[in-house]
Design a protein around this motif. Sequence first.
Motif, PDB file in Angstrom:
ATOM      1  N   GLU A  39       0.802  -1.225   0.000  1.00  0.00           N
ATOM      2  CA  GLU A  39       0.000   0.000   0.000  1.00  0.00           C
ATOM      3  C   GLU A  39       0.833   1.273   0.000  1.00  0.00           C
ATOM      4  OE1 GLU A  39       0.096  -2.166   2.448  1.00  0.00           O
ATOM      5  OE2 GLU A  39      -1.747  -3.356   2.408  1.00  0.00           O
ATOM      6  N   GLY A  40       2.168   1.152   0.048  1.00  0.00           N
ATOM      7  CA  GLY A  40       2.988   2.360   0.031  1.00  0.00           C
ATOM      8  C   GLY A  40       4.231   2.234   0.887  1.00  0.00           C
ATOM      9  N   LEU A  41       4.742   3.387   1.309  1.00  0.00           N
ATOM     10  CA  LEU A  41       5.955   3.466   2.109  1.00  0.00           C
ATOM     11  C   LEU A  41       5.582   3.746   3.561  1.00  0.00           C
ATOM     12  CD1 LEU A  41       9.108   3.567   2.118  1.00  0.00           C
ATOM     13  CD2 LEU A  41       8.876   6.048   1.834  1.00  0.00           C
ATOM     14  N   PHE A  42       6.146   2.955   4.477  1.00  0.00           N
ATOM     15  CA  PHE A  42       5.838   3.065   5.894  1.00  0.00           C
ATOM     16  C   PHE A  42       7.111   3.366   6.679  1.00  0.00           C
ATOM     17  CE2 PHE A  42       2.596   0.547   3.975  1.00  0.00           C
ATOM     18  CZ  PHE A  42       1.429   0.766   4.683  1.00  0.00           C
ATOM     19  N   LEU A  43       6.949   4.129   7.748  1.00  0.00           N
ATOM     20  CA  LEU A  43       8.027   4.370   8.690  1.00  0.00           C
ATOM     21  C   LEU A  43       7.729   3.586   9.965  1.00  0.00           C
ATOM     22  CD1 LEU A  43      10.558   5.871   9.746  1.00  0.00           C
ATOM     23  CD2 LEU A  43       9.024   7.729  10.450  1.00  0.00           C
ATOM     24  N   GLU A  44       8.664   2.755  10.385  1.00  0.00           N
ATOM     25  CA  GLU A  44       8.526   2.002  11.636  1.00  0.00           C
ATOM     26  C   GLU A  44       9.574   2.498  12.618  1.00  0.00           C
ATOM     27  OE1 GLU A  44       8.224  -2.593  13.313  1.00  0.00           O
ATOM     28  OE2 GLU A  44       9.221  -2.206  11.397  1.00  0.00           O
ATOM     29  N   VAL A  56       3.743   6.832   5.322  1.00  0.00           N
ATOM     30  CA  VAL A  56       4.164   8.184   4.961  1.00  0.00           C
ATOM     31  C   VAL A  56       3.887   8.508   3.495  1.00  0.00           C
ATOM     32  CG1 VAL A  56       5.915   8.278   6.762  1.00  0.00           C
ATOM     33  CG2 VAL A  56       6.534   7.404   4.509  1.00  0.00           C
ATOM     34  N   ALA A  57       3.635   7.484   2.682  1.00  0.00           N
ATOM     35  CA  ALA A  57       3.284   7.702   1.273  1.00  0.00           C
ATOM     36  C   ALA A  57       2.485   6.509   0.781  1.00  0.00           C
ATOM     37  CB  ALA A  57       4.531   7.893   0.405  1.00  0.00           C
ATOM     38  N   ALA A  58       1.445   6.793   0.015  1.00  0.00           N
ATOM     39  CA  ALA A  58       0.554   5.736  -0.468  1.00  0.00           C
ATOM     40  C   ALA A  58       0.787   5.457  -1.944  1.00  0.00           C
ATOM     41  CB  ALA A  58      -0.903   6.126  -0.240  1.00  0.00           C
ATOM     42  N   THR A  59       0.634   4.192  -2.325  1.00  0.00           N
ATOM     43  CA  THR A  59       0.651   3.842  -3.730  1.00  0.00           C
ATOM     44  C   THR A  59      -0.757   3.955  -4.292  1.00  0.00           C
ATOM     45  OG1 THR A  59       0.333   1.518  -3.161  1.00  0.00           O
ATOM     46  CG2 THR A  59       2.589   2.260  -3.489  1.00  0.00           C
ATOM     47  N   SER A  60      -0.862   3.952  -5.592  1.00  0.00           N
ATOM     48  CA  SER A  60      -2.168   3.989  -6.226  1.00  0.00           C
ATOM     49  C   SER A  60      -2.902   2.680  -5.959  1.00  0.00           C
ATOM     50  CB  SER A  60      -2.003   4.206  -7.733  1.00  0.00           C
ATOM     51  OG  SER A  60      -3.230   4.003  -8.404  1.00  0.00           O
ATOM     52  N   ALA A  61      -4.176   2.782  -5.659  1.00  0.00           N
ATOM     53  CA  ALA A  61      -4.966   1.581  -5.391  1.00  0.00           C
ATOM     54  C   ALA A  61      -4.996   0.650  -6.595  1.00  0.00           C
ATOM     55  CB  ALA A  61      -6.388   1.972  -4.989  1.00  0.00           C
ATOM     56  N   SER A  62      -4.843   1.221  -7.770  1.00  0.00           N
ATOM     57  CA  SER A  62      -4.887   0.410  -8.987  1.00  0.00           C
ATOM     58  C   SER A  62      -3.525  -0.147  -9.359  1.00  0.00           C
ATOM     59  CB  SER A  62      -5.424   1.247 -10.154  1.00  0.00           C
ATOM     60  OG  SER A  62      -4.588   2.371 -10.397  1.00  0.00           O
ATOM     61  N   PRO A  64      -0.676  -1.314  -6.881  1.00  0.00           N
ATOM     62  CA  PRO A  64       0.103  -1.565  -5.663  1.00  0.00           C
ATOM     63  C   PRO A  64       1.453  -2.176  -5.994  1.00  0.00           C
ATOM     64  CG  PRO A  64      -1.551  -3.263  -5.949  1.00  0.00           C
ATOM     65  CD  PRO A  64      -1.812  -2.241  -7.031  1.00  0.00           C
ATOM     66  N   THR A  65       2.390  -2.096  -5.069  1.00  0.00           N
ATOM     67  CA  THR A  65       3.677  -2.754  -5.272  1.00  0.00           C
ATOM     68  C   THR A  65       3.483  -4.266  -5.143  1.00  0.00           C
ATOM     69  OG1 THR A  65       4.372  -2.873  -2.956  1.00  0.00           O
ATOM     70  CG2 THR A  65       4.722  -0.767  -4.097  1.00  0.00           C
ATOM     71  N   PRO A  66       4.446  -5.070  -5.590  1.00  0.00           N
ATOM     72  CA  PRO A  66       4.303  -6.531  -5.505  1.00  0.00           C
ATOM     73  C   PRO A  66       4.650  -7.092  -4.129  1.00  0.00           C
ATOM     74  CG  PRO A  66       6.349  -5.995  -6.599  1.00  0.00           C
ATOM     75  CD  PRO A  66       5.645  -4.684  -6.375  1.00  0.00           C
ATOM     76  N   TYR A  67       4.829  -6.232  -3.126  1.00  0.00           N
ATOM     77  CA  TYR A  67       5.269  -6.700  -1.820  1.00  0.00           C
ATOM     78  C   TYR A  67       4.078  -6.985  -0.899  1.00  0.00           C
ATOM     79  CZ  TYR A  67       9.411  -4.638  -3.895  1.00  0.00           C
ATOM     80  OH  TYR A  67      10.414  -4.313  -4.767  1.00  0.00           O
ATOM     81  N   GLY A  68       4.380  -7.384   0.330  1.00  0.00           N
ATOM     82  CA  GLY A  68       3.344  -7.760   1.263  1.00  0.00           C
ATOM     83  C   GLY A  68       2.630  -6.579   1.885  1.00  0.00           C
ATOM     84  N   ALA A  69       1.534  -6.864   2.562  1.00  0.00           N
ATOM     85  CA  ALA A  69       0.742  -5.828   3.221  1.00  0.00           C
ATOM     86  C   ALA A  69       1.401  -5.424   4.542  1.00  0.00           C
ATOM     87  CB  ALA A  69      -0.669  -6.331   3.479  1.00  0.00           C
ATOM     88  N   VAL A  70       1.268  -4.150   4.887  1.00  0.00           N
ATOM     89  CA  VAL A  70       1.779  -3.612   6.147  1.00  0.00           C
ATOM     90  C   VAL A  70       0.624  -2.930   6.863  1.00  0.00           C
ATOM     91  CG1 VAL A  70       3.425  -2.047   7.243  1.00  0.00           C
ATOM     92  CG2 VAL A  70       4.070  -3.266   5.140  1.00  0.00           C
TER      93      VAL A  70
END
Length: 207
Positions: A39-44, A56-62, A64-70
Motif C-alpha cells: 500500500e505504500g511506504l511506511f516508517l517504523e 508516509v506515502a501511499a501507492t495507487s490503489a490500482s 500496488p507494489t508486488p510486496y506484502g501488506a503492512v
Amino acid sequence: MGNHLDQAILAVTPVVVAPKFGVFENIGTNAQRYIVGAEGLFLEVRRPWLHVVHRVAATSASAPTPYGAVRESTKILCGIPPAAMLERFMHECVEEAPDEHAAWITWHERTGQFRYRPISGVATPDSITFQRPELEEGEWCVLDMHSHGNGHAFFSGQDDRDDFGEVKQALVLGRVLANPSFIGRLCVLGNFIRFNPWIEVQQKEAA
C-alpha cells in the motif's frame, strides 16, 4: 566517500520490503526503518516506550507494489502517566497565565517509573523559551507539554520546527482560565500523527 556516507545512513535507517509470503523480522528496540509495502511506504520506529508503524506515502490503489501488506499501528508500551501529573500541569498553567508554561513527563526504561519534569524558562503570553532538561541514561521524554495561556490549543509553526526529528508525544493546553481545551499528537521523526492515548482514555472514563 559518498558511498560510505550512504552506507552509514542505511545502517541507521534501513529500507526493507515487506515479504508477501515469508515472515517479517521484528525491528530492534532502539531503531527505525522504512518499509516498502503493497500500500505504500511506511516508517517504523521502536523505542523502549513506543512502537509505531505509520504510512508516509501511499501507492495507487490500482497499482500496488508486488510486496506484502503492512498494517499501521501505534503502541504506547510504557502505559499512561498518572492523572495527577496532568492535574499538576493544569494547575501550574493556571498559575502562570496569561503566560505560557511548559513541562515534560519522562519514563525510565529500567524502573518503569514516570517523572514530572518542571521546565523553567522565559515565558510571555505568546511564546516560551527554555532549555531542554538533561535526561538520565534510560530516561525518555514521553510527553512534552506546554500551554497557550488564554489562547486556543493548537500546534504552531514554531512547534512544528521544535518537534521535527523528535520521537515523543506532544500536548498543548489552551484557554487555561476558561473552558480549557487540549490537543495532542505523536511526533515521529518529522511525521505528526494526531494521537494522544492519555487524553482518549480520560475522555472514555468521563463518559
